[in-house]
Design a protein around this motif. Structure first.
Motif, PDB file in Angstrom:
ATOM      1  N   GLU A 161       0.727  -1.137   0.046  1.00 34.32           N
ATOM      2  CA  GLU A 161      -0.110  -0.084   0.065  1.00 34.32           C
ATOM      3  C   GLU A 161       0.958   1.147   0.087  1.00 34.32           C
ATOM      4  OE1 GLU A 161      -3.141   1.044  -0.597  1.00 34.32           O
ATOM      5  OE2 GLU A 161      -2.118   3.090  -0.038  1.00 34.32           O
ATOM      6  N   PRO A 162       1.140   1.800  -1.006  1.00 33.65           N
ATOM      7  CA  PRO A 162       1.885   2.906  -1.328  1.00 33.65           C
ATOM      8  C   PRO A 162       1.971   4.311  -0.216  1.00 33.65           C
ATOM      9  CG  PRO A 162       0.823   2.632  -3.269  1.00 33.65           C
ATOM     10  CD  PRO A 162       0.376   1.495  -2.229  1.00 33.65           C
ATOM     11  N   THR A 193      -4.023   3.306  -4.804  1.00 30.94           N
ATOM     12  CA  THR A 193      -4.051   3.135  -3.241  1.00 30.94           C
ATOM     13  C   THR A 193      -5.213   2.364  -3.132  1.00 30.94           C
ATOM     14  OG1 THR A 193      -4.593   4.090  -1.153  1.00 30.94           O
ATOM     15  CG2 THR A 193      -5.134   5.387  -2.983  1.00 30.94           C
ATOM     16  N   PRO A 293     -10.877  -6.587 -15.301  1.00 34.03           N
ATOM     17  CA  PRO A 293     -11.605  -8.030 -15.104  1.00 34.03           C
ATOM     18  C   PRO A 293     -10.703  -8.978 -14.152  1.00 34.03           C
ATOM     19  CG  PRO A 293     -11.597  -7.290 -17.329  1.00 34.03           C
ATOM     20  CD  PRO A 293     -10.812  -6.592 -16.636  1.00 34.03           C
ATOM     21  N   VAL A 294     -11.268  -9.494 -13.179  1.00 33.06           N
ATOM     22  CA  VAL A 294     -10.340 -10.203 -12.026  1.00 33.06           C
ATOM     23  C   VAL A 294      -9.217 -11.117 -12.657  1.00 33.06           C
ATOM     24  CG1 VAL A 294     -11.729 -11.856 -11.198  1.00 33.06           C
ATOM     25  CG2 VAL A 294      -9.918 -10.856  -9.641  1.00 33.06           C
ATOM     26  N   VAL A 297      -6.423 -15.959  -8.814  1.00 30.30           N
ATOM     27  CA  VAL A 297      -5.086 -16.041  -8.030  1.00 30.30           C
ATOM     28  C   VAL A 297      -5.710 -17.468  -7.527  1.00 30.30           C
ATOM     29  CG1 VAL A 297      -4.201 -15.619  -5.909  1.00 30.30           C
ATOM     30  CG2 VAL A 297      -4.666 -13.919  -7.351  1.00 30.30           C
ATOM     31  N   GLY A 339      -2.516  -7.745  -9.113  1.00 31.16           N
ATOM     32  CA  GLY A 339      -3.086  -8.555  -8.078  1.00 31.16           C
ATOM     33  C   GLY A 339      -2.378 -10.047  -7.905  1.00 31.16           C
TER      34      GLY A 339
HETATM   35  N1  SAH Z   1      -2.186  -1.446  -3.042  1.00 33.14           N
HETATM   36  C1  SAH Z   1      -2.553  -0.651  -4.164  1.00 33.14           C
HETATM   37  C2  SAH Z   1      -2.089  -1.350  -5.650  1.00 33.14           C
HETATM   38  C3  SAH Z   1      -2.648  -2.588  -5.764  1.00 33.14           C
HETATM   39  S1  SAH Z   1      -2.576  -3.291  -7.458  1.00 33.14           S
HETATM   40  C4  SAH Z   1      -4.048  -0.923  -4.278  1.00 33.14           C
HETATM   41  O1  SAH Z   1      -4.597  -1.286  -3.585  1.00 33.14           O
HETATM   42  O2  SAH Z   1      -4.585   0.180  -5.096  1.00 33.14           O
HETATM   43  C5  SAH Z   1      -3.391  -2.373  -8.658  1.00 33.14           C
HETATM   44  C6  SAH Z   1      -4.883  -2.801  -8.682  1.00 33.14           C
HETATM   45  O3  SAH Z   1      -4.934  -4.131  -9.083  1.00 33.14           O
HETATM   46  C7  SAH Z   1      -5.755  -2.362  -7.418  1.00 33.14           C
HETATM   47  O4  SAH Z   1      -6.877  -1.738  -7.849  1.00 33.14           O
HETATM   48  C8  SAH Z   1      -5.792  -3.933  -6.910  1.00 33.14           C
HETATM   49  O5  SAH Z   1      -7.200  -3.660  -6.112  1.00 33.14           O
HETATM   50  C9  SAH Z   1      -5.990  -4.559  -8.143  1.00 33.14           C
HETATM   51  N2  SAH Z   1      -6.143  -5.930  -8.062  1.00 33.14           N
HETATM   52  C10 SAH Z   1      -5.584  -6.911  -6.905  1.00 33.14           C
HETATM   53  N3  SAH Z   1      -5.910  -7.829  -7.281  1.00 33.14           N
HETATM   54  C11 SAH Z   1      -6.447  -8.077  -8.278  1.00 33.14           C
HETATM   55  C12 SAH Z   1      -6.833  -9.279  -9.000  1.00 33.14           C
HETATM   56  N4  SAH Z   1      -6.689 -10.513  -8.731  1.00 33.14           N
HETATM   57  N5  SAH Z   1      -7.213  -9.170 -10.376  1.00 33.14           N
HETATM   58  C13 SAH Z   1      -7.562  -7.843 -10.844  1.00 33.14           C
HETATM   59  N6  SAH Z   1      -6.874  -6.614 -10.118  1.00 33.14           N
HETATM   60  C14 SAH Z   1      -6.560  -7.125  -9.168  1.00 33.14           C
END
Ligand code: SAH
Length: 358
Positions: A161-162, A193, A293-294, A297, A339
């Motif tokens: 978390e920046p 963030t 789109p997620v 993981v 992510g």
């Molecule tokens: N810690 C920071 C940066 C995270 S990465 C934050 O929370 O914003 C950048 C983006 O990817 C964030 O919006 C984060 O929520 C998202 N993210 C995290 N896991 C993900 C996943 N499995 N698929 C898609 N996006 C994801």
């Protein structure tokens, strides 16, 4: 202390102490930032005596060791760096067809936020990265590019978390965006963030004061507090209203439109009702929604909505005048997509699938 830990003025003091004439200070910085040189021995326009002094004082420009380097077929590259205490982070280089060369960097070892869909928090939080460690990721990614090419964009979207490591991040970004440094335009740097109102406020004040008005992206991911708290436990402490109040201030103080990231998860936050609520939150704001789109993981068990549903969600927003961008997946074959970064590199996690390791 390692070379990259010194900010510009501190470095001047140290180089003075070593007896290096002023004009050579700029030469050294040019070697490091513009000429991608990480060994003092290679800085051939310095006298042998000075090169030796620098090597004795600092060893190398870098303090970490690059343990892995992978390239995927969509030309994303991921590196794993091990620091002196044995802790590791991942960083990514992305290229696109507009000739953007984007570094995605991490700010912490692990992450304490615990977002349910993100790999970075799975192994918990260990510590903040130092300014030198943040800068080193940028220099190493820059070095992956051929001669004549350099990084054009930075996204602070790797592990961590920046806003919980703001001082070190801003110090590293100072060098990344200064003309004697990596010389990347401030407008091409995005800090993402989880959405910490106090942190956003502090960032707004700092960037407004320094004139380095970085882009801000906020991970919204849900349009109501109940759902948001389910997938982002941190939300319980702040709530969407306070986040939006802080982003309004960011826009007011910096004039920069805020991006709201919305990771679309099948059956969780992708229904018509969610579109309606999201429109309600954003329709009177100068904002843009970034749909992601997620990225799967494996341990977390979320899946991407079907194409059709993503399209419906997007048009539900655009039909109501909300600006939307869909973030195309990049690097997922090497677990380098949003992510998917993490601090451990067990054989069964980051580095095994469909990859062509360099
Ligand atoms: N810690 C920071 C940066 C995270 S990465 C934050 O929370 O914003 C950048 C983006 O990817 C964030 O919006 C984060 O929520 C998202 N993210 C995290 N896991 C993900 C996943 N499995 N698929 C898609 N996006 C994801």
């Amino acid at each position: 202390m390692s070379f990259l830990e010194y900010g510009q003025s501190e470095l001047t003091a140290v180089l003075n102490e070593l007896g290096l004439p002023k004009f050579q200070h700029a030469q050294i910085r040019r070697w490091v930032f513009a000429r991608k040189c990480s060994g003092f021995d290679g800085m051939t326009d310095l006298s042998k005596q000075y090169r030796q002094k620098l090597s004795e004082k600092f060893g190398s420009v870098f303090q970490g060791t690059q343990m892995k380097h992978q390239r995927s077929d969509d030309s994303a590259e991921k590196i794993l760096i091990e620091w002196r205490d044995g802790e590791r982070v991942e960083s990514v280089l992305l290229r696109d067809n507009r000739n953007h060369r984007t570094a995605c960097i991490s700010t912490q070892i692990g992450c304490a936020m615990g977002c349910k869909f993100c790999a970075s928090g799975i192994d918990g939080f260990v510590r903040n990265l130092t300014r030198g460690e943040i800068l080193e990721q940028l220099l190493r990614l820059n070095s992956l590019l051929p001669d004549g090419e350099r990084l054009t964009h930075i996204v602070v979207m790797g592990i961590g978390e920046p806003l919980l490591n703001l001082e070190n991040l801003l110090s590293a970004l100072d060098d990344a965006t200064s003309s004697g440094g990596l010389d990347i335009s401030v407008r091409r740097v995005t800090i993402s963030t989880v959405g910490l109102p106090a942190g956003i406020q502090k960032l707004a004040e700092k960037v407004a004061a320094s004139g380095k008005e970085y882009k801000l992206a906020v991970s919204l991911h849900a349009p109501n507090d109940e759902l948001r708290t389910q997938i982002i436990p941190q939300n319980q402490r702040c709530g969407i209203k306070n986040i939006l109040r802080a982003t309004d201030d960011y826009f007011r103080l910096t004039g920069r439109r805020v991006t709201f990231e919305y990771t679309l998860i099948d059956g969780v936050n992708d229904e018509r009702e969610h579109v309606r609520q999201l429109v309600g939150l954003l329709k009177h704001r100068t904002a843009i929604v970034n749909i992601i789109p997620v990225n799967p993981v494996p341990e977390l068990g979320f899946s991407t909505p079907p194409e059709q549903k993503i399209r419906q969600f997007v048009s539900g927003l655009t039909d109501n005048g909300i600006q939307v961008k869909v973030r195309f997946r990049k690097g997922d074959k090497i677990d380098a997509a949003c992510g998917q970064l993490r601090r451990t590199s067990r054989e069964n996690t980051g580095f095994n699938k469909n990859l062509s390791a360099n």
